[in-house]
Design an enzyme around this catalytic site. Structure first.
Site, mmCIF file in Angstrom:
data_model
loop_
_atom_site.group_PDB
_atom_site.id
_atom_site.type_symbol
_atom_site.label_atom_id
_atom_site.label_comp_id
_atom_site.label_asym_id
_atom_site.label_seq_id
_atom_site.Cartn_x
_atom_site.Cartn_y
_atom_site.Cartn_z
ATOM 1 C CG HIS A 12 -0.748 18.054 -20.045
ATOM 2 N ND1 HIS A 12 0.753 18.054 -20.437
ATOM 3 C CD2 HIS A 12 -0.515 17.974 -18.568
ATOM 4 C CE1 HIS A 12 1.392 17.864 -19.432
ATOM 5 N NE2 HIS A 12 0.512 17.819 -18.249
ATOM 6 C CD GLU A 35 0.996 24.735 -15.646
ATOM 7 O OE1 GLU A 35 0.708 25.357 -14.698
ATOM 8 O OE2 GLU A 35 1.815 23.544 -15.363
ATOM 9 C CD GLN A 47 5.721 14.900 -13.833
ATOM 10 O OE1 GLN A 47 6.760 15.355 -14.621
ATOM 11 N NE2 GLN A 47 4.426 15.001 -13.652
ATOM 12 C CE1 TYR A 68 1.728 9.787 -11.272
ATOM 13 C CE2 TYR A 68 3.686 8.207 -12.006
ATOM 14 C CZ TYR A 68 2.399 8.667 -11.678
ATOM 15 O OH TYR A 68 1.612 7.674 -12.382
HETATM 16 MN MN MN Z 1 2.123 22.004 -14.085
#
Ligand code: MN
Length: 445
Positions: free
Chosen positions: A152, A219, A258, A262
Site C-alpha cells: 500500500h 486494516e 489528504q 498531508y
Molecule cells: Mn490508515
C-alpha cells in the site's frame, strides 16, 4: 506474566480442534465464532435502554458475562476480574493483562463444551446476536494509525510522489501518526460525507466541498491491554504481553483532502471524520495457532536491535486472511448480496504487532488499556489485492465494474463497505472476526 508468546507455550486445551460446544450454531463450519474463538465485545438488546455489558460471541449467540457470573456458571475469580465492566467499558478487564484473559477463556471453554455441568446455568445468559446491538468495546483514550502495509505504501507513494514512492525511513521506522479516537464507531456506523478543502492540480485556489474521493482502508486494529508507565519503554520480549486482541478497522479516508493537506504534518481532516471497527475483539490467545514468521525480502535492512527478537522472527506475524466487500444502494434495493472487491493477508505486513508496541513506547510514551493501534492498509503484492479503492482504481483513473454493471472509482452515497477476516490452519479450527460494516450518507446541505 509470561515473556514472549510462542505457540508452544500458548497453545492449550482451548485450541483443540475436536472441541465442540453444546450450542449447535457454534459447531457449524460457517460460523466465525466456534468454541476455539471466544472474542469479547460490549452489547445490549437492540432498541433497549439497558447498559451495554460485556459479552463473548459463541455461534450465533452472545454469552452475557455478568449474567453468567450471577448464575454461578463462571469461577469467582473471573467474576472479580469483570467487576469494573458493568457500564459499557472493558478497560478495567483489559488492564489486568494476559492472566485474566486466559482465566476467562479457560472457564468459558469448560462451561460451553459438550457435556458441561454448567449448560443449564449458562443457557439463560445467552442473547441471540440477531437481537443485539453493539458499542465500541472500551474507552479508547488514544488512537494511533501505523502504515505497515508496504505494498500500500509503495502504490500510494507512487500516486502522490511518482519520483519518490517509498520514503527512506520506511524500512527503518514503523511509521505512524496520532489519529482521533472520538469518531471511532462500531460496525453499523453511518456517517455523512465530509466536507473539506481540496485543490486540483489545475486550480489556482482551493475550494470547500464534499469529498469526491471517499475511500476505505482495510486494516486491523490492535487493542492495548496492560499499559506502561510514562518513561518506561516496552522491550520486544514483553511487547505482546501488552496486546489484548485484534479487531477489523476501516480507516475511512477523503483522498482529495489528504492530497492537499498531508504535507508537512501528515493526515488530519482526511481521516478523522469516521473510523469503523468490528464489535468483537479476537484475543491474542485465540490467534495463537495462526502465528507466522516475520520475513524481510533479501536486501532489505534488518530491524534495529530494539525492534528485533528471535521470537519475533520466528512467529511475530499473524496469518489473518482479509477481504473487503461492497453493497451499493442499488444492490441493496435489488436484494443482491455484498460483492467482494479484494482479498489480502495480514501476513504481508512489514512490521509486527510487537514492533508497533515497542516502537510506540521507545521514547517512553505511555500506552494505556483500551488504546487502539491501527495496522495501516493491508494490501497484497498483486494489484488486485489492494486494500483501498485509491489503489484498485489506479488513483481514480480506472473504474471498477461491479457484477450489476455499476462502476466505482470511489465510495458513493449509500454504499456499505464490509470488512471480513478469517484465520485458517491445518489441524486447527478456523475462526473469524465477524463483519465490520459502515455506510456513507449524503453530505449535509
Ligand atoms: Mn490508515
Amino acid at each position: 506474566m509470561s515473556a514472549a508468546t510462542l505457540p508452544t507455550d500458548t497453545l492449550d486445551f482451548t485450541h483443540d480442534a475436536t472441541l465442540r460446544a453444546w450450542l449447535a450454531s457454534a459447531n457449524t463450519l460457517e460460523t466465525d465464532f466456534p468454541i476455539q474463538n471466544l472474542p469479547l465485545g460490549m452489547f445490549r438488546r437492540a432498541g433497549s435502554q439497558e447498559n451495554f455489558r460485556p459479552g463473548v460471541a459463541i455461534g450465533d449467540q452472545i454469552v452475557d458475562l455478568l449474567a453468567a457470573c450471577d448464575a454461578g456458571a463462571l469461577p469467582l475469580a473471573v467474576a472479580v476480574s469483570l467487576a469494573g465492566c458493568a457500564h459499557g467499558e472493558l478497560n478495567a478487564f483489559m488492564a489486568q493483562g494476559r492472566a485474566a484473559r486466559v482465566a476467562l477463556r479457560h472457564a468459558l471453554s469448560h462451561s460451553l463444551r459438550e457435556g458441561s455441568d454448567h449448560q443449564a446455568a449458562l443457557q439463560p445468559a445467552l442473547v441471540a446476536q440477531a437481537e443485539a446491538e453493539y458499542a465500541v468495546p472500551c474507552r479508547i483514550g488514544d488512537y494511533t494509525d501505523f502504515y505497515t502495509g508496504i505494498h500500500h505504501a509503495t502504490t500510494v507513494g507512487k500516486l502522490f510522489r511518482p519520483d519518490n514512492p517509498l520514503l527512506p525511513n520506511y524500512k527503518w521506522v514503523p511509521i505512524g501518526y496520532h489519529g482521533r479516537a472520538s469518531s471511532i464507531g462500531v460496525s453499523g456506523q453511518q456517517f455523512v460525507r465530509p466536507r473539506g478543502q481540496t485543490k486540483g492540480p489545475n486550480d489556482d485556489v482551493p475550494v470547500l466541498h464534499p469529498t469526491q474521493r471517499l475511500d476505505y482502508e482495510l486494516e486491523l486494529g490492535v487493542f492495548v491491554g496492560q499499559g506502561n508507565a510514562l518513561g518506561d519503554p516496552i522491550p520486544m520480549a514483553q511487547a505482546e504481553d501488552h496486546a489484548f486482541g485484534l479487531v477489523l478497522l476501516n480507516d475511512w479516508s477523503a483522498r482529495d483532502f489528504q492530497a492537499w493537506e498531508y504535507q508537512p504534518l501528515g493526515p488530519f481532516l482526511a481521516k478523522n471524520f469516521a473510523s469503523t471497527i468490528s464489535p468483537w475483539i479476537v484475543t491474542m490467545e485465540a490467534l495463537a495457532p495462526f502465528r507466522a514468521p516475520f520475513m524481510r525480502e533479501a536486501g532489505d535492512p534488518s530491524p534495529l536491535p530494539y525492534l528485533d527478537s528471535d521470537s519475533n522472527r520466528q512467529q511475530g506475524g499473524l496469518d489473518i486472511g482479509l477481504e473487503v466487500l461492497i453493497q451499493t444502494q442499488a444492490m441493496r434495493a435489488a436484494g443482491l448480496p455484498p460483492e467482494r472487491l479484494s482479498q489480502s493477508s495480514y501476513r504481508d505486513a512489514y512490521w509486527t504487532v510487537a514492533q508497533m508496541i515497542t516502537h510506540h513506547t521507545v521514547n517512553g510514551c505511555n500506552l494505556q488499556a483500551g488504546d487502539l493501534l491501527g495496522s495501516g492498509t493491508q494490501s497484497g503484492k498483486k494489484p488486485e489485492q489492494a486494500g483501498s479503492l485509491l489503489e484498485l482504481s489506479a488513483g481514480g483513473k480506472i473504474p471498477l465494474t461491479l457484477a450489476n454493471g455499476e462502476t466505482r472509482t470511489f465510495v458513493q452515497d449509500g454504499d456499505s463497505i464490509i470488512l471480513r477476516a478469517h484465520c485458517q490452519r491445518s489441524g486447527f479450527r478456523s475462526i473469524g472476526f465477524g463483519d465490520c460494516q459502515g455506510q456513507v450518507l449524503e453530505a449535509k446541505a
